[in-house]
Design a protein around this motif. Structure first.
Motif, mmCIF file in Angstrom:
data_model
loop_
_atom_site.group_PDB
_atom_site.id
_atom_site.type_symbol
_atom_site.label_atom_id
_atom_site.label_comp_id
_atom_site.label_asym_id
_atom_site.label_seq_id
_atom_site.Cartn_x
_atom_site.Cartn_y
_atom_site.Cartn_z
ATOM 1 N N PRO A 146 -1.331 -13.441 -8.319
ATOM 2 C CA PRO A 146 0.248 -13.581 -7.806
ATOM 3 C C PRO A 146 0.448 -14.775 -7.113
ATOM 4 C CG PRO A 146 -1.045 -11.164 -7.595
ATOM 5 C CD PRO A 146 -1.789 -12.323 -8.099
ATOM 6 N N GLU A 147 -0.721 -15.044 -6.253
ATOM 7 C CA GLU A 147 -0.134 -16.474 -5.480
ATOM 8 C C GLU A 147 -0.023 -17.754 -6.496
ATOM 9 O OE1 GLU A 147 -2.887 -14.199 -5.365
ATOM 10 O OE2 GLU A 147 -3.001 -13.546 -3.029
ATOM 11 N N GLY B 12 0.624 -1.123 -0.114
ATOM 12 C CA GLY B 12 0.129 0.026 0.074
ATOM 13 C C GLY B 12 0.898 1.125 0.063
ATOM 14 N N VAL B 13 1.925 1.172 0.541
ATOM 15 C CA VAL B 13 2.686 2.415 0.570
ATOM 16 C C VAL B 13 3.345 2.820 -0.758
ATOM 17 C CG1 VAL B 13 5.201 1.555 1.046
ATOM 18 C CG2 VAL B 13 4.405 3.337 2.406
ATOM 19 N N SER B 14 3.498 1.871 -1.695
ATOM 20 C CA SER B 14 3.912 2.268 -2.992
ATOM 21 C C SER B 14 2.572 2.262 -3.948
ATOM 22 C CB SER B 14 4.812 1.043 -3.655
ATOM 23 O OG SER B 14 5.868 1.130 -2.822
ATOM 24 N N ALA B 15 1.366 2.202 -3.615
ATOM 25 C CA ALA B 15 0.271 2.228 -4.446
ATOM 26 C C ALA B 15 0.264 3.608 -5.002
ATOM 27 C CB ALA B 15 -1.014 1.852 -3.760
ATOM 28 N N ALA B 16 0.523 4.785 -4.341
ATOM 29 C CA ALA B 16 0.460 6.089 -4.900
ATOM 30 C C ALA B 16 1.589 6.245 -5.972
ATOM 31 C CB ALA B 16 0.318 7.020 -3.776
ATOM 32 N N SER B 17 2.485 5.626 -6.114
ATOM 33 C CA SER B 17 3.398 5.702 -7.138
ATOM 34 C C SER B 17 3.149 4.909 -8.219
ATOM 35 C CB SER B 17 4.894 4.843 -6.527
ATOM 36 O OG SER B 17 5.360 5.676 -5.571
ATOM 37 N N THR C 167 -0.996 -3.260 -5.965
ATOM 38 C CA THR C 167 -0.631 -4.123 -4.789
ATOM 39 C C THR C 167 -1.377 -5.391 -5.277
ATOM 40 O OG1 THR C 167 -3.129 -3.584 -4.372
ATOM 41 C CG2 THR C 167 -1.332 -2.295 -3.008
ATOM 42 N N PHE C 168 -0.936 -6.564 -4.656
ATOM 43 C CA PHE C 168 -1.559 -7.897 -4.885
ATOM 44 C C PHE C 168 -2.836 -8.141 -4.880
ATOM 45 C CE2 PHE C 168 2.493 -10.967 -4.464
ATOM 46 C CZ PHE C 168 3.053 -9.985 -5.544
ATOM 47 N N ARG C 169 -3.566 -7.402 -3.813
ATOM 48 C CA ARG C 169 -5.025 -7.524 -3.599
ATOM 49 C C ARG C 169 -5.668 -6.573 -4.432
ATOM 50 N NH1 ARG C 169 -3.721 -11.643 0.481
ATOM 51 N NH2 ARG C 169 -1.603 -10.922 0.823
ATOM 52 N N GLY C 170 -5.145 -5.558 -4.894
ATOM 53 C CA GLY C 170 -5.994 -4.449 -5.617
ATOM 54 C C GLY C 170 -6.324 -4.820 -7.083
ATOM 55 N N ALA C 171 -7.298 -3.969 -7.614
ATOM 56 C CA ALA C 171 -7.971 -4.508 -8.982
ATOM 57 C C ALA C 171 -6.890 -4.679 -10.194
ATOM 58 C CB ALA C 171 -8.808 -3.636 -9.480
ATOM 59 N N ASP C 172 -5.674 -4.168 -10.179
ATOM 60 C CA ASP C 172 -4.914 -4.272 -11.141
ATOM 61 C C ASP C 172 -3.669 -5.011 -10.663
ATOM 62 O OD1 ASP C 172 -3.722 -2.224 -9.712
ATOM 63 O OD2 ASP C 172 -3.262 -1.095 -11.266
ATOM 64 N N GLY C 173 -3.800 -5.904 -9.597
ATOM 65 C CA GLY C 173 -2.737 -6.974 -9.357
ATOM 66 C C GLY C 173 -2.745 -8.083 -9.959
ATOM 67 N N LEU C 174 -4.004 -8.394 -10.961
ATOM 68 C CA LEU C 174 -4.070 -9.483 -11.820
ATOM 69 C C LEU C 174 -2.895 -9.058 -12.875
ATOM 70 C CD1 LEU C 174 -7.643 -10.734 -11.775
ATOM 71 C CD2 LEU C 174 -5.615 -11.570 -10.909
#
Ligand code: NAD
Ligand code: ZN
Length: 255
Positions: free
Chosen positions: A47-48, A25-30, A34-41
């Motif tokens: 990712p798992e 989450g700390v890098s999301a704004a960059s 994230t793995f669990r976010g919508a564009d993690g796929l």
């Protein structure tokens, strides 16, 4: 001034021993997904299903294509306000440790000192068979990779990303230092879903050792009910507010 921010800032006294645990989450704004976010796929893969030794053994090309895509995305990103505030704290506090689950290297690029990388680095590689001639890990920041899957320059076998995959052990030396860092006055967990062991247990350990514990996350996590103080919102905004408050406290001479 927001009372929530105020409470955290008051615990961050100049001589406090401060430990911060960060997640994706700390890098999301960059712009790093994230793995669990919508564009993690990626191409419909979770990712798992890709970040495991089994996936790599089955299809090294597929796994490397995913890492090559992630490396390209990360290379185009810059540290955000959250990384910058934490980097400035790493200079300001004599006893400061930053533990990160991130592999993107953005804390280091922001100039943070004393970073403990629990899950390795996406900018490092290792020989898949750990051939005798090769070092344990080495730096490789080539983006994009000219050949996929890339080969070991020592044995010509496969190389793998220098990250800790699901089901793999964290470097025991790093883990020991993470546990040591829970002996602190303020333990702050930022932008992590707090479900991945052992990162999640570090908060509990800090609590037991008497630290003031706080969480910053967009939403409630399993850690929210444990910590002394849960702040919900974007890390880049909340950390900037806390830092601004620290500046005011310093300026007023009240600390
Ligand atoms: P995660 O993807 O499971 O969770 C991200 C968390 O960040 C969520 O709880 C979400 O609510 C929160 N979040 C999203 N945007 C935020 C924001 N702007 N401010 C505050 N919080 C925000 O990530 P994780 O908990 O770090 O664990 C998953 C594993 O994935 C880690 O082991 C890590 O190695 C790996 N990972 C790393 C990166 C990276 O290096 N940037 C990216 C994705 C995943
Ligand atoms: Zn090799």
């Amino acid at each position: 001034m927001n009372k929530d921010v105020d409470l955290l800032a008051k615990h961050l006294t100049p001589n406090a021993r401060v430990t911060v645990l960060t997640g994706a989450g700390v890098s999301a704004a960059s712009g790093v997904p994230t793995f669990r976010g919508a564009d993690g796929l990626w191409k419909q893969h979770r990712p798992e299903q890709l970040a495991t030794p089994e996936a790599f053994a089955r299809d090294p090309r597929l796994v490397w294509e995913w890492y090559d895509w992630r490396r390209q995305r990360i290379a185009a990103c810059r540290p955000n306000g959250a990384h910058e505030v934490l980097a400035s704290w790493s200079e300001r506090y004599t006893n400061f440790t930053l533990i990160t689950q991130n592999v993107d290297g953005l804390h280091e690029r922001a100039g943070t000192h004393h970073v403990l990388r629990m899950h390795g680095s996406i900018w490092e590689v290792a020989c898949w068979t750990r051939c005798a001639a090769s070092p344990l890990r080495w730096q490789d920041e080539t983006v994009p990779l000219p050949v996929i899957p890339p080969r070991c320059s020592y044995c010509d076998g496969l190389i793998r990303p220098g990250v800790v995959w699901f089901g793999e052990a964290i470097d025991p030396g790093i883990l020991t230092r993470c546990h040591e860092a829970t002996r602190c006055d303020v333990f702050l967990t930022v932008g992590t879903s707090a479900v991945v062991y052992p990162a999640a247990s570090l908060v509990q350990e800090a609590l037991m050792r008497g630290a003031f514990t706080a969480e910053i996350n967009l939403e409630a996590t399993p850690a929210s009910s444990l910590v002394d103080h849960a702040l919900h919102g974007p890390a880049e905004i909340i950390l900037a507010e806390v830092d601004e408050r620290l500046g005011l406290l310093r300026g007023s001479g009240s600390r």
